[in-house]
Design a protein around this motif. Structure first.
Motif, PDB file in Angstrom:
ATOM      1  N   LEU A  78       0.808  -1.205   0.000  1.00 24.04           N
ATOM      2  CA  LEU A  78       0.000   0.000   0.000  1.00 24.04           C
ATOM      3  C   LEU A  78       0.847   1.263   0.000  1.00 24.04           C
ATOM      4  N   LEU A  79       2.123   1.138   0.420  1.00 24.60           N
ATOM      5  CA  LEU A  79       3.040   2.267   0.476  1.00 24.60           C
ATOM      6  C   LEU A  79       4.106   2.109  -0.597  1.00 24.60           C
ATOM      7  N   PRO A  80       4.727   3.213  -1.039  1.00 26.94           N
ATOM      8  CA  PRO A  80       5.791   3.109  -2.046  1.00 26.94           C
ATOM      9  C   PRO A  80       6.878   2.130  -1.604  1.00 26.94           C
ATOM     10  N   VAL A  81       7.128   1.142  -2.431  1.00 27.49           N
ATOM     11  CA  VAL A  81       8.003   0.036  -2.049  1.00 27.49           C
ATOM     12  C   VAL A  81       9.426   0.508  -1.773  1.00 27.49           C
ATOM     13  N   ILE A  82       9.934   1.440  -2.574  1.00 27.44           N
ATOM     14  CA  ILE A  82      11.319   1.855  -2.434  1.00 27.44           C
ATOM     15  C   ILE A  82      11.572   2.609  -1.129  1.00 27.44           C
TER      16      ILE A  82
END
Length: 339
Positions: free
Chosen positions: A115-119
């Motif tokens: 759900l959150l930016p993976v990087i």
């Protein structure tokens, strides 16, 4: 007599029921972290991992949860033999359960559903992997940071107490020096970085100076305030009993000002953590601050979070040791002053 016996029996039954209820409540509270850890582990096993998240060679999160469970059960077993330990474990049990659920929610938001930016928000098991892969490097960084902090802390505290005592007992020093100290002391230590880079031959010595400043000023100012607040009758009684000038300093003034001294040391230590990390980011070759800055430039945010966790954990441990020292030194003030 029958009425008194009946009343006593009712009171006894009531106390026994209250004891049973308290024991049931304690067992329920003690079981909360175990249930929470098991639920977190079950969710990690049963819910599929997002395709956006890198697969791990080992189930690091499960290993971590298992370690937490073993440690908690060990404390739970110890609490069976110690009333004080049981009270502490029962009191903290809901908080531990909440931490496990926060970890579960973070795992769902990152590893499972992305759900959150993976990087920028790696999965918890990726962060845990860093502690295994970079164990030796992180250990070296901790050793470097704490060697730097230890030298600066000892210098800052000792010189700060000496400065405060000197200003408190010398009218000349108070007249000539205190205005300069009062003007220059509040300047943030990080503002001295450009000057430290010019004056000192190495970044290490410059960092020692910056951390020293962050501890020295609050310690000196609060030591001075504590000595000024000492009741004058203490000195009069000590002088009547034949105490020398140095006896009045070390056996009357400093012990009486110790609560203020500890407050100054506490404030300076909190500031020193910020300065330590900032100074290491400016050009050090090791240290926790250097590690976080280096990994940020490499866009390795799992390593960044691992470094931040180490900074938070190690500094919390340092502050806890300070509180223990304060409680031991000021044991005579137990129940009077609270931090």
């Amino acid at each position: 007599m029958d009425t008194e016996a009946g009343t006593a029996g009712v009171l006894k039954d009531t106390k026994e029921r209250n004891v049973i209820c308290m024991k049931k409540k304690e067992w329920i509270l003690l079981s909360l972290p175990v249930i929470s850890i098991l639920v977190t582990g079950a969710v990690d096993v049963l819910v599929k991992r997002s395709l956006q998240q890198m697969k791990m060679p080992q189930p690091y999160l499960l290993y971590f949860l298992g370690l937490c469970l073993v440690v908690y059960l060990a404390f739970g077993a110890a609490s069976l033999f110690s009333v004080q330990t049981r009270k502490q474990v029962v009191y903290m049990a809901p908080f531990y359960a909440m931490l496990a659920q926060l970890l579960d929610g973070l795992n769902l938001a990152t590893a499972k559903f992305a759900l959150l930016p993976v990087i920028y928000f790696p999965a918890p098991d990726r962060i845990l992997q860093v502690f295994v892969k970079d164990f030796n490097l992180l250990l070296s960084c901790i050793a470097y940071s704490y060697s730097l902090l230890a030298i600066s802390w000892i210098l800052g505290v000792s010189v700060g107490i000496a400065t405060g005592a000197w200003l408190g007992f010398s009218k000349r020093a108070d007249y000539w020096l205190w205005p300069f100290i009062k003007a220059l002391g509040p300047i943030p230590p990080v503002a001295w970085i450009p000057l430290a880079l010019v004056i000192f031959p190495t970044m290490y010595s410059g960092s020692v100076f910056l951390i020293f400043l962050s501890i020295w000023f609050p310690t000196a100012s609060l030591t001075l305030a504590g000595i000024r607040n000492v009741n004058k009758s203490y000195f009069e009684v000590a002088e009547t009993l034949g105490a020398s000038h140095w006896d009045q300093v070390f056996r009357v003034a400093i012990p009486a000002a110790m609560p203020d001294i500890f407050m100054g040391v506490f404030t300076g230590t909190c500031m020193s953590f910020v300065v330590l990390v900032t100074a290491e980011m400016m050009g050090a070759k090791y240290g926790l601050g250097w590690y976080v800055n280096w990994q940020k430039e490499m866009m390795a945010y799992s390593n960044v979070y691992a470094g931040l966790i180490l900074i938070a954990g190690s500094f919390c441990l340092f502050m806890e040791l300070m509180f223990k020292l304060r409680n031991r030194v000021l044991a005579w003030q137990k129940g009077v002053i609270k931090w």
